[in-house]
Design a protein around this motif. Structure first.
Motif, PDB file in Angstrom:
ATOM      1  N   UNK A   1      -3.157  15.881   2.190  1.00 20.39           N
ATOM      2  CA  UNK A   1      -2.502  14.695   2.738  1.00 20.39           C
ATOM      3  C   UNK A   1      -3.152  14.389   4.088  1.00 20.39           C
ATOM      4  N   UNK A   2      -3.388  13.094   4.360  1.00 22.34           N
ATOM      5  CA  UNK A   2      -2.893  11.896   3.684  1.00 22.34           C
ATOM      6  C   UNK A   2      -3.828  11.405   2.592  1.00 22.34           C
ATOM      7  N   UNK A   3      -3.272  10.526   1.767  1.00 18.68           N
ATOM      8  CA  UNK A   3      -4.046   9.750   0.805  1.00 18.68           C
ATOM      9  C   UNK A   3      -3.384   8.382   0.733  1.00 18.68           C
ATOM     10  N   UNK A   4      -4.173   7.360   0.424  1.00 18.43           N
ATOM     11  CA  UNK A   4      -3.609   6.026   0.277  1.00 18.43           C
ATOM     12  C   UNK A   4      -3.979   5.470  -1.094  1.00 18.43           C
ATOM     13  N   UNK A   5      -3.124   4.594  -1.569  1.00 17.07           N
ATOM     14  CA  UNK A   5      -3.343   3.878  -2.826  1.00 17.07           C
ATOM     15  C   UNK A   5      -3.175   2.401  -2.505  1.00 17.07           C
ATOM     16  N   UNK A   6      -4.301   1.704  -2.412  1.00 17.74           N
ATOM     17  CA  UNK A   6      -4.287   0.286  -2.093  1.00 17.74           C
ATOM     18  C   UNK A   6      -4.467  -0.511  -3.376  1.00 17.74           C
TER      19      UNK A   6
ATOM     20  N   UNK B   1       0.845  -1.186   0.000  1.00 15.86           N
ATOM     21  CA  UNK B   1       0.000   0.000   0.000  1.00 15.86           C
ATOM     22  C   UNK B   1       0.887   1.244   0.000  1.00 15.86           C
ATOM     23  N   UNK B   2       0.495   2.220  -0.774  1.00 15.78           N
ATOM     24  CA  UNK B   2       1.201   3.497  -0.802  1.00 15.78           C
ATOM     25  C   UNK B   2       0.451   4.491   0.081  1.00 15.78           C
ATOM     26  N   UNK B   3       1.198   5.293   0.814  1.00 11.53           N
ATOM     27  CA  UNK B   3       0.590   6.356   1.611  1.00 11.53           C
ATOM     28  C   UNK B   3       1.330   7.655   1.302  1.00 11.53           C
ATOM     29  N   UNK B   4       0.575   8.661   0.925  1.00  6.70           N
ATOM     30  CA  UNK B   4       1.135   9.962   0.583  1.00  6.70           C
ATOM     31  C   UNK B   4       1.244  10.800   1.846  1.00  6.70           C
ATOM     32  N   UNK B   5       2.450  11.260   2.110  1.00 11.01           N
ATOM     33  CA  UNK B   5       2.763  11.945   3.362  1.00 11.01           C
ATOM     34  C   UNK B   5       3.596  13.185   3.059  1.00 11.01           C
ATOM     35  N   UNK B   6       3.873  13.963   4.097  1.00 15.31           N
ATOM     36  CA  UNK B   6       4.741  15.123   3.944  1.00 15.31           C
ATOM     37  C   UNK B   6       6.203  14.717   4.086  1.00 15.31           C
ATOM     38  N   UNK B   7       7.050  15.329   3.265  1.00 16.70           N
ATOM     39  CA  UNK B   7       8.499  15.168   3.428  1.00 16.70           C
ATOM     40  C   UNK B   7       9.165  16.489   3.791  1.00 16.70           C
ATOM     41  N   UNK B   8       8.399  17.572   3.761  1.00 12.55           N
ATOM     42  CA  UNK B   8       8.897  18.863   4.246  1.00 12.55           C
ATOM     43  C   UNK B   8       7.724  19.669   4.764  1.00 12.55           C
ATOM     44  N   UNK B   9       7.993  20.409   5.828  1.00 14.38           N
ATOM     45  CA  UNK B   9       6.960  21.225   6.473  1.00 14.38           C
ATOM     46  C   UNK B   9       7.615  22.423   7.130  1.00 14.38           C
ATOM     47  N   UNK B  10       6.911  23.560   7.213  1.00 10.95           N
ATOM     48  CA  UNK B  10       7.407  24.651   8.056  1.00 10.95           C
ATOM     49  C   UNK B  10       7.355  24.211   9.516  1.00 10.95           C
ATOM     50  N   UNK B  11       8.257  24.697  10.336  1.00 10.45           N
ATOM     51  CA  UNK B  11       8.348  24.228  11.720  1.00 10.45           C
ATOM     52  C   UNK B  11       7.053  24.307  12.516  1.00 10.45           C
ATOM     53  N   UNK B  12       6.213  25.309  12.241  1.00 14.70           N
ATOM     54  CA  UNK B  12       5.007  25.449  13.058  1.00 14.70           C
ATOM     55  C   UNK B  12       4.004  24.324  12.825  1.00 14.70           C
ATOM     56  N   UNK B  13       4.218  23.503  11.789  1.00 10.33           N
ATOM     57  CA  UNK B  13       3.314  22.386  11.520  1.00 10.33           C
ATOM     58  C   UNK B  13       3.862  21.035  11.981  1.00 10.33           C
ATOM     59  N   UNK B  14       5.078  21.026  12.491  1.00 10.23           N
ATOM     60  CA  UNK B  14       5.679  19.757  12.904  1.00 10.23           C
ATOM     61  C   UNK B  14       4.817  19.072  13.971  1.00 10.23           C
ATOM     62  N   UNK B  15       4.453  17.846  13.704  1.00  5.69           N
ATOM     63  CA  UNK B  15       3.719  17.043  14.681  1.00  5.69           C
ATOM     64  C   UNK B  15       2.223  17.222  14.668  1.00  5.69           C
TER      65      UNK B  15
END
Length: 220
Positions: free
Chosen positions: A60-65, A1-15
Motif C-alpha cells: 500500500x498504497x495503490x490506486x485504481x483510476x 478514483x479508488x485508493x487502497x489504504x490501511x484500515x488497521x495497523x500496529x501502533x508502532x506504524x501509526x503515522x
C-alpha cells in the motif's frame, strides 16, 4: 478514483505508512476518491490474496483510476500531479526538477532514514541494525545540510510553489521525526511544519486516524 489504504495497523506504524502520501496528493490536487481499507498483516503485508492482482508485492498504497492500476508511492504522486495539472510545473524543465527532488527523497534520504526508524523500533532485539544506526545517520548528514540551506531562503524545495516533491520529502522526514536527527537542521524543521500545516495534510491525517480508530494526534 479508488485508493487502497490501511484500515488497521500496529501502533508502532501509526503515522509512518505511505498511504498518507497518496491521500495528501489526492486532496491537494482536488481529485475525488474513495478509500478501500486493508488490514496490516503480521509481516506488514496484506493477507488478502486478491490484492496481489492489484499490487504485485501486496504493498500500500495503490490506486485504481477507472481501471488503470498504479502502485509505488512516488509513481502515484507524479501520476496524480500530471493528471490534475497541479503540484507540478507545466514546462518540461520545471517538471524534471520535481522528478529530481522526489527521486532524491526516495533514493538518497529514505534508504537511510528507514533503517534509523527500524533500529529505534527494534532496539536491542536487533543488535546488527542498532550498530549500523550511526552509519545511517552519517550518510543522512551528506544530504540534509544542503537541503537545510536551500529551504532557509525559500518555503519549498522548488521555491515558492508547493509540489509533489514536497509531499514526498515531508513524508520521508516523518520517518525520523521522533529522533534527534532533525534538531540539527532548524530550517528543515520549519519547512516540515510549514508543509504539515497545509489544510490538505490535516484533513488526511484526521481521516487516517479515524479510519484506524485511534485517538486524535496519535499519528502526529
Amino acid at each position: 478514483m479508488k485508493v487502497y489504504v490501511f484500515k488497521s495497523l500496529p501502533p508502532f506504524l501509526w503515522g509512518y505508512t505511505r498511504d498518507i502520501r497518496a491521500m495528501w496528493a489526492l486532496e491537494e490536487c482536488g481529485i475525488a476518491y474513495e478509500t478501500i481499507g486493508l488490514d496490516c498483516g503480521p509481516n506488514g503485508l496484506q493477507d488478502e490474496t486478491w490484492f496481489e492482482k492489484i499490487s504485485p508485492f501486496k504493498q500500500i498504497p495503490a490506486i485504481d483510476d477507472d481501471g488503470y492500476i498504479l502502485t509505488e508511492s512516488g509513481a502515484i504522486l507524479l501520476y496524480l500531479a500530471e493528471k490534475s495539472g497541479k503540484l507540478i510545473p507545466s514546462d518540461l524543465q520545471g517538471r524534471a526538477q520535481v522528478y529530481r527532488w522526489l527521486i532524491t527523497s526516495l533514493n538518497n534520504i529514505e534508504p537511510f532514514a528507514l533503517p534509523v526508524l527500524f533500529a529505534d523500533l527494534q532496539g536491542d532485539s536487533n543488535p546488527h541494525l542498532k550498530a549500523l544506526r550511526p552509519w545511517h545517520v552519517d550518510i543522512l548528514g551528506r544530504f540534509l545540510p544542503k537541503i537545510d540551506q536551500i529551504v532557509q531562503n525559500q518555503p519549498f524545495l522548488m521555491g515558492s510553489s508547493f509540489t509533489v516533491a514536497d509531499i514526498a520529502f515531508t513524508c520521508v522526514l516523518r520517518e525520523i521525526r521522533k529522533t534527534e536527527i532533525l534538531a540539527g537542521y532548524p530550517n528543515i524543521v520549519k519547512y516540515r511544519s510549514r508543509c504539515e500545516e497545509r489544510p490538505a495534510f490535516g484533513k488526511v491525517l484526521d481521516a487516517y486516524e479515524d479510519r484506524l480508530g485511534i485517538a486524535r494526534g496519535s499519528a502526529r
